[in-house]
Enzyme design. Structure first.
Site, PDB file in Angstrom:
ATOM      1  N   LYS A 156       0.870  -1.177   0.000  1.00 61.55           N
ATOM      2  CA  LYS A 156       0.000   0.000   0.000  1.00 61.55           C
ATOM      3  C   LYS A 156       0.905   1.224   0.000  1.00 61.55           C
ATOM      4  CE  LYS A 156      -2.054   1.423   3.906  1.00 61.55           C
ATOM      5  NZ  LYS A 156      -1.683   2.842   4.007  1.00 61.55           N
ATOM      6  N   ARG A 189       5.612   1.086   9.480  1.00 59.67           N
ATOM      7  CA  ARG A 189       6.934   1.360  10.019  1.00 59.67           C
ATOM      8  C   ARG A 189       7.592   0.158  10.694  1.00 59.67           C
ATOM      9  NH1 ARG A 189       4.528   6.569  12.854  1.00 59.67           N
ATOM     10  NH2 ARG A 189       2.622   5.377  12.418  1.00 59.67           N
ATOM     11  N   LYS A 240      -6.352   8.105  -0.291  1.00 58.38           N
ATOM     12  CA  LYS A 240      -7.457   8.543   0.577  1.00 58.38           C
ATOM     13  C   LYS A 240      -8.204   9.721  -0.037  1.00 58.38           C
ATOM     14  CE  LYS A 240      -6.095   6.643   5.057  1.00 58.38           C
ATOM     15  NZ  LYS A 240      -4.717   6.169   4.759  1.00 58.38           N
TER      16      LYS A 240
END
Lengths: 221, 221
Positions: free
Chosen positions: B32, B191, B63
């Site tokens: 993503k 992360r 988004k």
């Protein structure tokens, strides 16, 4: 002279926008560039855009709506080229817009939108979104010309200093000057100017309608 | 074997992502990609990305949260490169997401978010946002792993067919497997894998934790 008008450009041709900017430079307050153009070319390629009208405000309408570290990286990338960046209040403050403290003078925050679908979602939260904007203390906010009562509420709750930018004039149905009379600083017009056969003529027509509407509403008060 | 994991990449280095994709290919379900990378390079430059792991799902996490003609142009631009595009339900259907009927199989719709600020804004509308998703009939929806009750509600209201993608695992605090046990199809980790010294090792560790959690919650039911 310059009208209180910002041009919304949501197409992907860089040449068309550059020509448009040269043609309208000095007659409008700024240019608001949509995501399609940014995605198509990447920000580096947009650098020369500003030189097509350096005295205008260049606004990146990315409508960022993500968590803090993503929205920060997004805004930082865009401020290398643009003067202002538009973000959504609807993601809230903690863990989202709080990440933008250092660039608040370059932010424009969406507190309500102009289309019907927003009334069942986003616009139901308008008071909460105005509170988010109050915490962010941005340069400007976006509130729709199609809903002048929301522009009035925005001015009332956020005070005189913040700039109010109002989309919805033209293709979306609001008359020029409606939002200005409700307290906005700029009206945003897209297709009615961008797709006009003679864009400068369209700017002057809409701009004069703005001034006439403001004259009328001021003398009525 | 491939874990039900999607890697979230919100940095701007194309080389780092490409290396990461080659290294993790076959071990994760997809990648993503966040707005910072797309804005930095423009979509054309992202074309070769997919070849670094062609069997993975490539998801553009833009988004998008705008009116119909802008959101359509945005999604069309991104589908030239990506398999799926993420859009926000919070802009509503009429005048916004209704513009995406023809590409519903390529859409992932955000119905709730994982950070605290969302609870004062977006997440208050979760039932309305699920209704928007119901009208869009997308391939997938995004609901946060940090709020498993919202993942459960999403599965309950939208049925078995829609894919549920859950961010919030790792840096944002949710344990691997929590969202899967609540009904999600994939967990999204950023992360904790992207910044790991050994990303593949991190994938395997998190992936095994997922499988173990699912084994436990299945045997408890």
């Amino acid at each position: 002279m310059s009208y209180p008008l910002i041009i919304a450009y949501d197409e992907t041709s860089l040449d068309k926008l550059s020509e448009l900017a040269k043609m309208l430079c000095g007659h409008v307050a700024g240019f608001k560039v949509g995501l399609p153009l940014m995605l198509e070319h990447g920000v580096k390629k947009l650098r020369e855009l500003k030189s097509s009208c350096s005295k205008a405000l260049w606004i990146a309408d990315v409508k960022a709506a993500d968590i803090a570290h993503v929205v920060s990286a997004t805004v930082t990338t865009l401020l290398r080229v643009f003067d202002k960046v538009i973000v959504h209040a609807v993601v809230g403050y903690v863990g989202a817009l709080e990440g933008l403290k250092d660039v608040r003078e370059n932010l424009v925050v969406v507190v309500a939108m102009s289309h019907p679908g927003a009334d069942e979602t986003l616009n139901r939260l308008v008071v909460a979104l105005l509170k988010v904007a109050e915490r962010v203390k941005p340069w400007g906010v976006v509130a729709p010309a199609t809903k002048p009562e929301l522009v009035r509420l925005t001015r009332q709750l956020l005070g005189q200093e913040v700039k109010i930018l109002s989309p919805g004039v033209g293709a979306q149905g609001a008359r020029p000057g409606t939002a200005l009379c409700a307290g906005a600083d700029f009206e945003i017009v897209g297709r009615a100017i961008v797709n006009a056969v003679e864009p400068l003529k369209a700017v002057k027509k809409i701009g004069e309608e703005q001034l006439e509407a403001v004259r009328r509403c001021r003398s009525a008060n």
